[in-house]
Structure formats: C-alpha cells, structure tokens
Design a protein around this motif. Structure first.
Motif, PDB file in Angstrom:
ATOM      1  N   ILE A 346       0.847  -1.206   0.000  1.00 53.59           N
ATOM      2  CA  ILE A 346       0.000   0.000   0.000  1.00 53.59           C
ATOM      3  C   ILE A 346       0.877   1.249   0.000  1.00 53.59           C
ATOM      4  O   ILE A 346       0.625   2.212  -0.738  1.00 53.59           O
ATOM      5  CB  ILE A 346      -0.946  -0.007   1.226  1.00 53.59           C
ATOM      6  CG1 ILE A 346      -2.011  -1.093   1.066  1.00 53.59           C
ATOM      7  CG2 ILE A 346      -1.617   1.362   1.396  1.00 53.59           C
ATOM      8  CD1 ILE A 346      -2.892  -1.266   2.297  1.00 53.59           C
ATOM      9  N   SER A 347       1.905   1.244   0.808  1.00 56.36           N
ATOM     10  CA  SER A 347       2.787   2.419   0.909  1.00 56.36           C
ATOM     11  C   SER A 347       3.601   2.637  -0.360  1.00 56.36           C
ATOM     12  O   SER A 347       4.147   3.717  -0.568  1.00 56.36           O
ATOM     13  CB  SER A 347       3.726   2.255   2.107  1.00 56.36           C
ATOM     14  OG  SER A 347       4.630   1.177   1.906  1.00 56.36           O
ATOM     15  N   ARG A 349       2.356   2.496  -3.424  1.00 55.75           N
ATOM     16  CA  ARG A 349       1.532   3.010  -4.523  1.00 55.75           C
ATOM     17  C   ARG A 349       2.040   4.378  -4.987  1.00 55.75           C
ATOM     18  O   ARG A 349       2.552   5.162  -4.196  1.00 55.75           O
ATOM     19  CB  ARG A 349       0.070   3.140  -4.083  1.00 55.75           C
ATOM     20  CG  ARG A 349      -0.628   1.818  -3.835  1.00 55.75           C
ATOM     21  CD  ARG A 349      -2.066   2.030  -3.389  1.00 55.75           C
ATOM     22  NE  ARG A 349      -2.134   2.785  -2.138  1.00 55.75           N
ATOM     23  CZ  ARG A 349      -3.259   3.175  -1.547  1.00 55.75           C
ATOM     24  NH1 ARG A 349      -4.428   2.899  -2.126  1.00 55.75           N
ATOM     25  NH2 ARG A 349      -3.241   3.841  -0.424  1.00 55.75           N
ATOM     26  N   ARG A 351       1.251   7.863  -7.835  1.00 53.85           N
ATOM     27  CA  ARG A 351       0.219   8.569  -8.602  1.00 53.85           C
ATOM     28  C   ARG A 351       0.604   8.532 -10.079  1.00 53.85           C
ATOM     29  O   ARG A 351       1.650   9.019 -10.470  1.00 53.85           O
ATOM     30  CB  ARG A 351       0.091  10.009  -8.114  1.00 53.85           C
ATOM     31  CG  ARG A 351      -1.092  10.760  -8.717  1.00 53.85           C
ATOM     32  CD  ARG A 351      -1.342  12.056  -7.975  1.00 53.85           C
ATOM     33  NE  ARG A 351      -1.750  11.809  -6.592  1.00 53.85           N
ATOM     34  CZ  ARG A 351      -2.990  11.471  -6.227  1.00 53.85           C
ATOM     35  NH1 ARG A 351      -3.947  11.348  -7.149  1.00 53.85           N
ATOM     36  NH2 ARG A 351      -3.285  11.269  -4.958  1.00 53.85           N
ATOM     37  N   VAL A 511      -2.294   5.024  -6.869  1.00 55.86           N
ATOM     38  CA  VAL A 511      -2.901   5.505  -5.641  1.00 55.86           C
ATOM     39  C   VAL A 511      -4.283   6.111  -5.887  1.00 55.86           C
ATOM     40  O   VAL A 511      -5.079   6.261  -4.957  1.00 55.86           O
ATOM     41  CB  VAL A 511      -1.974   6.539  -4.958  1.00 55.86           C
ATOM     42  CG1 VAL A 511      -1.994   7.871  -5.698  1.00 55.86           C
ATOM     43  CG2 VAL A 511      -2.329   6.711  -3.482  1.00 55.86           C
ATOM     44  N   GLU A 512      -4.589   6.429  -7.158  1.00 57.97           N
ATOM     45  CA  GLU A 512      -5.878   7.051  -7.481  1.00 57.97           C
ATOM     46  C   GLU A 512      -7.035   6.148  -7.049  1.00 57.97           C
ATOM     47  O   GLU A 512      -7.098   4.963  -7.409  1.00 57.97           O
ATOM     48  CB  GLU A 512      -5.981   7.323  -8.990  1.00 57.97           C
ATOM     49  CG  GLU A 512      -5.089   8.453  -9.475  1.00 57.97           C
ATOM     50  CD  GLU A 512      -3.706   7.989  -9.897  1.00 57.97           C
ATOM     51  OE1 GLU A 512      -3.033   8.705 -10.655  1.00 57.97           O
ATOM     52  OE2 GLU A 512      -3.289   6.889  -9.462  1.00 57.97           O
ATOM     53  N   LYS A 513      -7.962   6.712  -6.291  1.00 55.17           N
ATOM     54  CA  LYS A 513      -9.052   5.952  -5.684  1.00 55.17           C
ATOM     55  C   LYS A 513      -9.937   5.271  -6.715  1.00 55.17           C
ATOM     56  O   LYS A 513     -10.377   4.129  -6.522  1.00 55.17           O
ATOM     57  CB  LYS A 513      -9.890   6.881  -4.806  1.00 55.17           C
ATOM     58  CG  LYS A 513     -10.977   6.166  -4.011  1.00 55.17           C
ATOM     59  CD  LYS A 513     -11.705   7.137  -3.100  1.00 55.17           C
ATOM     60  CE  LYS A 513     -12.802   6.410  -2.307  1.00 55.17           C
ATOM     61  NZ  LYS A 513     -13.534   7.337  -1.409  1.00 55.17           N
ATOM     62  N   TYR A 517      -7.562   0.294  -6.236  1.00 55.76           N
ATOM     63  CA  TYR A 517      -6.491  -0.373  -5.489  1.00 55.76           C
ATOM     64  C   TYR A 517      -6.454   0.132  -4.048  1.00 55.76           C
ATOM     65  O   TYR A 517      -5.535   0.831  -3.625  1.00 55.76           O
ATOM     66  CB  TYR A 517      -5.153  -0.174  -6.213  1.00 55.76           C
ATOM     67  CG  TYR A 517      -5.118  -0.921  -7.532  1.00 55.76           C
ATOM     68  CD1 TYR A 517      -4.680  -2.236  -7.599  1.00 55.76           C
ATOM     69  CD2 TYR A 517      -5.584  -0.309  -8.700  1.00 55.76           C
ATOM     70  CE1 TYR A 517      -4.682  -2.931  -8.794  1.00 55.76           C
ATOM     71  CE2 TYR A 517      -5.590  -1.000  -9.904  1.00 55.76           C
ATOM     72  CZ  TYR A 517      -5.144  -2.310  -9.948  1.00 55.76           C
ATOM     73  OH  TYR A 517      -5.153  -3.007 -11.148  1.00 55.76           O
ATOM     74  N   ASP A 518      -7.494  -0.258  -3.311  1.00 54.91           N
ATOM     75  CA  ASP A 518      -7.606   0.155  -1.916  1.00 54.91           C
ATOM     76  C   ASP A 518      -7.018  -0.921  -1.004  1.00 54.91           C
ATOM     77  O   ASP A 518      -6.447  -1.915  -1.471  1.00 54.91           O
ATOM     78  CB  ASP A 518      -9.065   0.438  -1.560  1.00 54.91           C
ATOM     79  CG  ASP A 518      -9.973  -0.763  -1.842  1.00 54.91           C
ATOM     80  OD1 ASP A 518      -9.444  -1.872  -2.116  1.00 54.91           O
ATOM     81  OD2 ASP A 518     -11.203  -0.599  -1.794  1.00 54.91           O
ATOM     82  N   GLU A 519      -7.168  -0.750   0.301  1.00 55.91           N
ATOM     83  CA  GLU A 519      -6.587  -1.703   1.239  1.00 55.91           C
ATOM     84  C   GLU A 519      -7.142  -3.106   1.043  1.00 55.91           C
ATOM     85  O   GLU A 519      -6.414  -4.107   1.144  1.00 55.91           O
ATOM     86  CB  GLU A 519      -6.826  -1.237   2.682  1.00 55.91           C
ATOM     87  CG  GLU A 519      -6.156  -2.148   3.707  1.00 55.91           C
ATOM     88  CD  GLU A 519      -6.354  -1.677   5.132  1.00 55.91           C
ATOM     89  OE1 GLU A 519      -5.600  -2.131   6.016  1.00 55.91           O
ATOM     90  OE2 GLU A 519      -7.272  -0.857   5.363  1.00 55.91           O
TER      91      GLU A 519
END
Length: 604
Positions: A346-347, A349, A351, A511-513, A517-519
């Motif tokens: 996650i860290s 990711r 942009r 990282v774009e919501k 690609y969320d948790e």
C-alpha cells in the motif's frame, strides 16, 4: 617330454580361459574399457575416460558395493549425471544382465531419452550393440520403451503414467530428475513408491535416484540426500593441502579464484582442479550413499562463465536466480518467507497522473466469476514483464443473466488512454470457468475468442505447467486453457518482494481511488501462503488462505491477467523497436466495434 608338457600347459590355459568367469569389473572400469560416447549426446565424443571427471568414479562404483542398496545424487546440471546413469545401464546389459527400470518425469521425456541417449549409446558401444538387437529387427526386442537382451531388459517409463508402473519385477531402478516427478501416478499414488515395490523379489536390488533439487522442504532429492551419507567432493588446497568442497561463498569474482577455507590463500580454477580429490561423508554411518555436486567441480563449466551467469540471474530477479541456484549450485531454493506484507505494498503506490503510464505496451485482463458479481483486473505490461495495475473493478449482478455479462463486455472493449495520447485496447483476457457458471463462461468466451477472450480452469499442485495447450470442451466447443495456478502464484509473490523499480517483474500500483487499489485489494492480493506437507510419504505443496474470512480474488485475477499475457506471448522488444503497442494484435479483429470510452456506473 618337456615340449609335450609345455604344449599341454598351453592347451590347459586356453581351455581354462574359455570356461573361467570374466574378470571382476566395477561400473567405472567397464566404462573405461568399453563405453563409447556418441556425437549427438556428447561434446567430447569417443572413448569414455572417467579421469576426465574423477568425481564420477566413486558414484558409479558404489553400485557394485554389496552393502549399498540405495544411491542418491543431488547435483547441478552439466556434471555428467546422465552419463552415470547410462554407464550403469551399459554395465548391466553387458556384464551383469538384469531387469532394469529407468524412470523419467513423463512418458514423453522417457521416449526422448530413449531416442537421444540410450539408442545412441547402444549403437556406438560395440559390447552393447552385440547384446541388443537392432531396432530394425522384427523380433520386437528393441522398441522405443523396452530393450531386451539375454538375461534381462531395460524398460523406460514415465512417472506420470500409472500403467507403465504396473507390477513387474526389476532388480535395478534408476530414477532421473525425481524432483520433477508428479506427486501421484494418476490415482495410483507416489510413483517412486510404486517403482520400489518392483524390487522386493531381488535380494541384490539397487535403487539410484538422480536430480537437481528445487524448493527447500519440497525437494524429493534433498529429502533423500539428508537421510544419506551426505558426501561432498573435496579437493586439497594447493597451498596447505586441506581437503574442502567447492563453495560458492569462497569464489572471488575479480580474480576468478577460490579462497581456501583454512589458510585463506586464493588459487585459480586450473590450480584447484588439478589437485587430488576425494569424497568426504558428513554422515558416514548412514546405509544410503548420497553424493552432492555443483558446477564448480565440472570440467565442462568455467568459473568465469558461472560468475557472469550469476550476475545476469541476479539482475533479472528472483525467478532466474532460483533457477541458477538449483541448476548451478545443485542446491534447493529456500524462500525467506512466502508471506506478503500488504501494508508495505500500500505504501508503495504511486500517482500515475494518467490512465495508463507511458511504459505500458500491452494490456491484458483477468475475470473472476462469483455467485453475485464479476470481478475484473486490467494490467499493463512493459519490458521484462514490469506490470502496472490499471483498474480493479467489481460488476454486481447474477452471472446466470446476460445483464452483468453485457456490462463486462462493454468494459473490455474500452480503449485506455496512455499519457502520450496513444489509445490502448485489451489484447487478451482470461475468464475463470471453474465456479457455478461454467456454461455461461463458455458462452461468453466462445462468441469472443476472436478477441482473445479465453475460458480457463485453474489446476493446483506442483509440476503443473503454467500454460497448457487448450482443449475443446462443452457443447460450445470452446477453447479451454488449463492454468498451473501454483506456478503463477510463485511468480507473483516473488515479484511482489522485488523492491527495485528497474528490476524485471516489478509491480506498480496506482494511488488514485477510482482505479480500485484500496486496502481490501492488497489484503486479497496477499491473502495466501504456501505450505509444504508430507502426505502418505509424498510431498504435497499447497497455497492456502491465511484466514478463512479473507477474499483472495485479487490474487486470482492477477494470476489470470499474467496467464493472458503468457498466452498472447508478445515480443515486447519488437514492439519497442518498431514503436508499436499491443493494439497490433487487435487490428485483425473483424468484429471490433469502436465505442467512445465511458466509465460504467455499475463499476465499483
């Protein structure tokens, strides 16, 4: 009178020579006396000479030790282990006729070994060609998978074929590349156990297993070696005389030398290989003889080349390095951990600031079918299979109805805009057919195979090739690809560990919501771990969920998207050199419809 006595003695010696048994020979002595290497199977064809690779002598002669029933050879490639097998076969055909069984991982490999190795050896070694009839003879004594001779036979079998392992007494079993054997011969059980049962009627039976190792904890040959005498080929230091094995950690790259473990002096490859050598056992009390060899000892491998191959393998990444460790050092690969840290991913990711990054050449997708939804991941691929997560989407609906499939179809026909303005379309898609909606998947894929949208079915277990030839199935006669999902997960997990963006196989995530690609995605991507267990004397490797409540669809989808790329098999370098993209694969699609790109409201 003296003359008559001399003639009588001469006649007696001649008669005694005719009836006396042949002189006792070991396998290595037989090979040095009779064996001829063939042109098509050896770079150094002609008369065999054990002194060329002196470490082979003790291994071959262990076969003649009446106290030794089992012999294990765990080694790298290119050390002559196949010739050890061949010399043993030749010895028993010519000198001590016996029924023999040679096992290869598959029936196809057994056939190839028979053509390329055994047939050539028999043809070019006079003592063998006299004993085994020509394959052109019509008596059926020399077929592809069986060679008959007075007093015995050689039968070649595949470990994957239960019928070929049916009960038939044999005295000598030679098992080649055992780490590539399937865990079961059909439904009959462990192929090694089946073959071993054949030798029970012989008090003087021999069992010889040979292989390069694979993964630590799942390597058959390593498990056998650990129960053996654990012998290593050791040479004496040119300076202090201490005997020691060839150890990779003692190799010095700059000078291409090996440092002595005792006096610390460094000597060249020629200096070390010209020194006396001997086998030293670490477990001498064991009844089973076990030998370990790496390529540093081989007369056919140069250290400078081995160093270059190591550097290249390390540059390419974990998968290539793993192969190098197995085939060059003759050692199993030990995974430091097969768990993945989803927080770390996650860290990582970044942009994109665009829909598709500029280094993406090809887009593929995977589709997973659940009872109330269809899930999709679109993945971009660059040189060296560096990957970019593009979209992870969920389409809710009943897969038994057309509505949700139509939404997915529309999404898959979208063009995706690269940051240099180029529109990319999806070049290949894999759709899982293994759930409750197999026929619906077949219907969907059959109508779209011209767009390379393929039905797949995952198959677990070790030894299953990642991509297999498709078969036609169902009333739709759809092409179905079987995917070796374990191998795919091995690849994915090794790549997720790669922390260097310029290394082959590195995985980028946005990282774009809106890309999805969320948790939850990363928890699913890292939801499994690989475990190794011994079940009924056989090794069983499984990927299992870390927790029953975790959904593993993200891992499956990444697996399917990678499989789609491997099925497509694009020449990435050609695309770069000619300023092309994966769209070239879609230009011949007759039914491709041009649609203005839009984000579907049902996509989550």
């Amino acid at each position: 009178m003296m003359m008559v006595r001399k003639q009588t003695m001469k006649l007696f010696k001649k008669v005694a020579g005719l009836v006396a048994p042949p002189p006792k020979l070991t396998v290595s002595q037989w090979a040095d006396k009779h064996r001829v290497l063939s042109k098509e199977s050896s770079a150094e064809h002609g008369k065999w000479n054990t002194d060329r690779a002196p470490y082979q002598r003790e291994i071959m002669d262990a076969v003649n030790d009446p106290e030794t029933g089992e012999i294990v050879v765990m080694s790298s490639a290119q050390v002559g282990k196949s010739e050890i097998i061949n010399n043993t076969i030749g010895y028993y055909i010519d000198y001590d006729p016996s029924p023999m069984l040679l096992m290869q991982p598959t029936l196809e490999m057994a056939e190839a070994y028979s053509k390329d190795r055994i047939a050539a050896m028999i043809r070019d070694t006079p003592n063998l060609s006299k004993k085994v009839n020509s394959p052109k003879a019509k008596d059926g004594n020399n077929t592809l998978l069986q060679k008959k001779f007075a007093g015995g036979h050689l039968t070649l079998v595949g470990a994957n074929s239960p019928s070929s392992l049916a009960s038939r007494p044999v005295r000598i079993v030679l098992a080649d590349e055992v780490d590539r054997f399937p865990p079961s011969a059909g439904t009959e059980g462990d192929p090694l156990s089946l073959a071993q049962k054949r030798t029970k009627t012989f008090w003087n039976s021999k069992w010889i297993s040979v292989s390069t190792p694979t993964v630590k904890g799942a390597s058959r040959i390593e498990a056998e070696y650990e129960e053996s005498t654990k012998e290593e080929w050791c040479v004496s230091c040119p300076s202090c005389g201490k005997f020691q094995p060839y150890v990779w950690a003692q190799i010095r790259f700059e000078s291409v030398t090996m440092e002595c473990s005792s006096c610390k002096e460094q000597h060249t490859e020629v200096e070390w290989k010209s020194r006396p050598g001997k086998w030293i056992a670490r477990n001498p009390e064991a009844k089973k003889r076990g030998f370990h060899l790496n390529a540093l000892a081989s007369p056919w491998e140069k250290w400078a080349k081995i160093i270059d191959e190591f550097k290249e393998a390390k540059r390419k990444g974990i998968e290539t390095l793993k192969t190098w460790v197995n085939t060059t050092l003759g050692e199993s690969w030990e995974e430091k951990t097969n768990d993945q840290d989803h927080d770390k991913l996650i860290s990582r990711r970044i942009r994109y600031e665009c829909e598709v990054p500029k280094d993406v050449l090809v887009l593929t997708a995977g589709v997973d079918v659940q009872d109330d939804r269809l899930k999709i991941e679109v993945v971009g691929w660059g040189i060296d299979e560096i990957s970019y997560g593009i979209y992870y989407k969920i389409f809710y609906g009943d897969p038994g109805q057309d509505a949700v499939w139509n939404q997915v179809d529309t999404f898959l026909m979208n063009d995706f805009i690269r940051n240099d303005g180029v529109n990319l379309s999806i070049s290949a898609v894999c759709v899982d057919s293994g759930g409750h909606y197999t026929n619906e998947v077949y219907d969907f894929c059959k109508a779209r195979e011209h767009r390379r949208i393929f039905a797949i079915k995952g198959r677990g277990g070790p030894g299953v090739a990642y991509i297999n030839k498709p078969s036609k199935v169902g009333r739709q006669s759809v092409h179905l690809f079987t995917i070796g999902v374990n191998e795919g997960k091995d690849i994915i997990y090794s790549r997720l560990k790669n922390e260097f963006e310029n290394k082959p196989g590195y995985c980028f995530f946005p990282v774009e919501k809106e890309k999805g690609y969320d948790e939850a995605y990363f928890i699913g991507l890292t939801s499994e771990r690989k475990v190794t267990r011994f079940v009924k004397s056989a090794i069983k490797i499984e990927w299992i969920k870390k927790s029953s409540g975790i959904r593993n669809e993200p891992l499956d989808l990444r697996n399917y998207a990678l499989a789609a790329l491997r099925i497509l098999n694009p020449d990435m370098k050609y695309l770069v050199e000619n300023n092309l993209t994966g769209n070239v694969f879609n230009q011949t699609t007759k039914t491709k419809r041009k649609r203005k790109r839009r984000v579907l409201s049902k996509g989550v």
